[in-house]
Design a protein around this motif. Structure first.
Motif, short mmCIF file in Angstrom:
data_model
loop_
_atom_site.label_atom_id
_atom_site.label_comp_id
_atom_site.label_asym_id
_atom_site.label_seq_id
_atom_site.Cartn_x
_atom_site.Cartn_y
_atom_site.Cartn_z
N ILE A 92 0.87 -1.18 0.00
CA ILE A 92 0.00 0.00 0.00
C ILE A 92 0.91 1.23 0.00
O ILE A 92 1.82 1.32 0.82
CB ILE A 92 -0.92 0.00 1.23
N PRO A 93 0.66 2.18 -0.93
CA PRO A 93 1.51 3.37 -0.96
C PRO A 93 1.56 4.08 0.40
O PRO A 93 0.56 4.13 1.12
CB PRO A 93 0.82 4.26 -2.02
N GLU A 94 2.72 4.60 0.72
CA GLU A 94 2.94 5.24 2.03
C GLU A 94 1.95 6.37 2.29
O GLU A 94 1.47 6.54 3.41
CB GLU A 94 4.38 5.74 2.11
N LYS A 95 1.63 7.14 1.26
CA LYS A 95 0.69 8.25 1.41
C LYS A 95 -0.67 7.75 1.91
O LYS A 95 -1.33 8.40 2.71
CB LYS A 95 0.54 8.99 0.08
N ILE A 96 -1.07 6.59 1.43
CA ILE A 96 -2.35 6.00 1.86
C ILE A 96 -2.20 5.41 3.24
O ILE A 96 -3.06 5.60 4.11
CB ILE A 96 -2.82 4.93 0.84
N LYS A 97 -1.12 4.68 3.48
CA LYS A 97 -0.90 4.04 4.78
C LYS A 97 -0.95 5.05 5.92
O LYS A 97 -1.46 4.75 7.00
CB LYS A 97 0.45 3.32 4.81
N LYS A 98 -0.40 6.23 5.68
CA LYS A 98 -0.38 7.26 6.72
C LYS A 98 -1.77 7.68 7.15
O LYS A 98 -1.96 8.13 8.27
CB LYS A 98 0.39 8.49 6.23
N LYS A 99 -2.75 7.54 6.25
CA LYS A 99 -4.12 7.94 6.57
C LYS A 99 -4.95 6.80 7.14
O LYS A 99 -6.04 7.02 7.64
CB LYS A 99 -4.81 8.50 5.33
N ASN A 110 -9.97 9.48 7.58
CA ASN A 110 -9.43 8.11 7.60
C ASN A 110 -10.45 7.10 7.09
O ASN A 110 -10.10 6.15 6.39
CB ASN A 110 -8.99 7.73 9.00
N GLU A 111 -11.71 7.29 7.45
CA GLU A 111 -12.74 6.35 7.03
C GLU A 111 -12.91 6.36 5.50
O GLU A 111 -13.07 5.30 4.89
CB GLU A 111 -14.07 6.72 7.70
N SER A 112 -12.84 7.51 4.89
CA SER A 112 -12.94 7.59 3.43
C SER A 112 -11.79 6.86 2.76
O SER A 112 -11.97 6.18 1.74
CB SER A 112 -12.95 9.05 2.97
N ILE A 113 -10.60 6.98 3.33
CA ILE A 113 -9.44 6.28 2.78
C ILE A 113 -9.61 4.77 2.94
O ILE A 113 -9.30 4.00 2.04
CB ILE A 113 -8.14 6.77 3.44
N GLU A 114 -10.14 4.34 4.08
CA GLU A 114 -10.41 2.91 4.28
C GLU A 114 -11.39 2.39 3.23
O GLU A 114 -11.18 1.31 2.67
CB GLU A 114 -10.98 2.65 5.67
N TYR A 115 -12.45 3.13 2.96
CA TYR A 115 -13.42 2.72 1.94
C TYR A 115 -12.76 2.61 0.57
O TYR A 115 -13.01 1.66 -0.18
CB TYR A 115 -14.59 3.71 1.85
N LEU A 116 -11.93 3.60 0.24
CA LEU A 116 -11.25 3.59 -1.05
C LEU A 116 -10.37 2.35 -1.19
O LEU A 116 -10.45 1.62 -2.18
CB LEU A 116 -10.39 4.86 -1.21
N VAL A 117 -9.54 2.10 -0.19
CA VAL A 117 -8.62 0.96 -0.24
C VAL A 117 -9.39 -0.35 -0.25
O VAL A 117 -9.07 -1.26 -1.03
CB VAL A 117 -7.60 1.01 0.91
N ALA A 118 -10.41 -0.49 0.57
CA ALA A 118 -11.21 -1.72 0.60
C ALA A 118 -11.84 -1.97 -0.76
O ALA A 118 -11.83 -3.11 -1.26
CB ALA A 118 -12.27 -1.63 1.68
#
Length: 104
Positions: free
Chosen positions: A9-16, A72-80
């Motif tokens: 997972i890209p670091e930029k995403i992991k941070k969120k 953070n929740e929006s990023i979780e939805y995106l990654v999922a």
């Protein structure tokens, strides 16, 4: 100790992503599926690299000023969604035969 996964997972995403994010549970659950044969060669090969590329490309589609505002929740939805978007491509031979020849 930092946990590593078979999909980077890209670091930029992991941070969120919050600690204990359900995204990491999804990664563990889909790992065995990724070993299945790709029965749909006419499509893009759907492996870990494909998912990593989709994750990277998602960052290119979201302007930085908008990304900073995402919670953070929006990023979780995106990654999922990215992790799960191709799961139908990973099917066992028995499962494929059942879809084609089984009684539905």
């Amino acid at each position: 100790m930092k946990q590593t996964y078979f999909i980077e997972i890209p670091e930029k995403i992991k941070k969120k992503l919050p600690n204990g994010s359900y995204v990491f549970a999804i990664l563990e659950k889909i790992k065995p599926l990724m070993k299945e044969i790709n029965y749909f060669p006419e499509y893009t090969f759907h492996d870990a690299t494909h998912i990593e590329n989709v994750l990277k490309n998602s960052l290119k589609l979201i302007p930085d000023n908008i990304y900073k505002k995402l919670d953070n929740e929006s990023i979780e939805y995106l990654v999922a969604a990215i992790l799960l978007h191709d799961l139908g491509m990973f099917i066992s031979k028995d499962g494929l035969n059942n879809l084609i020849f089984g009684k539905q």
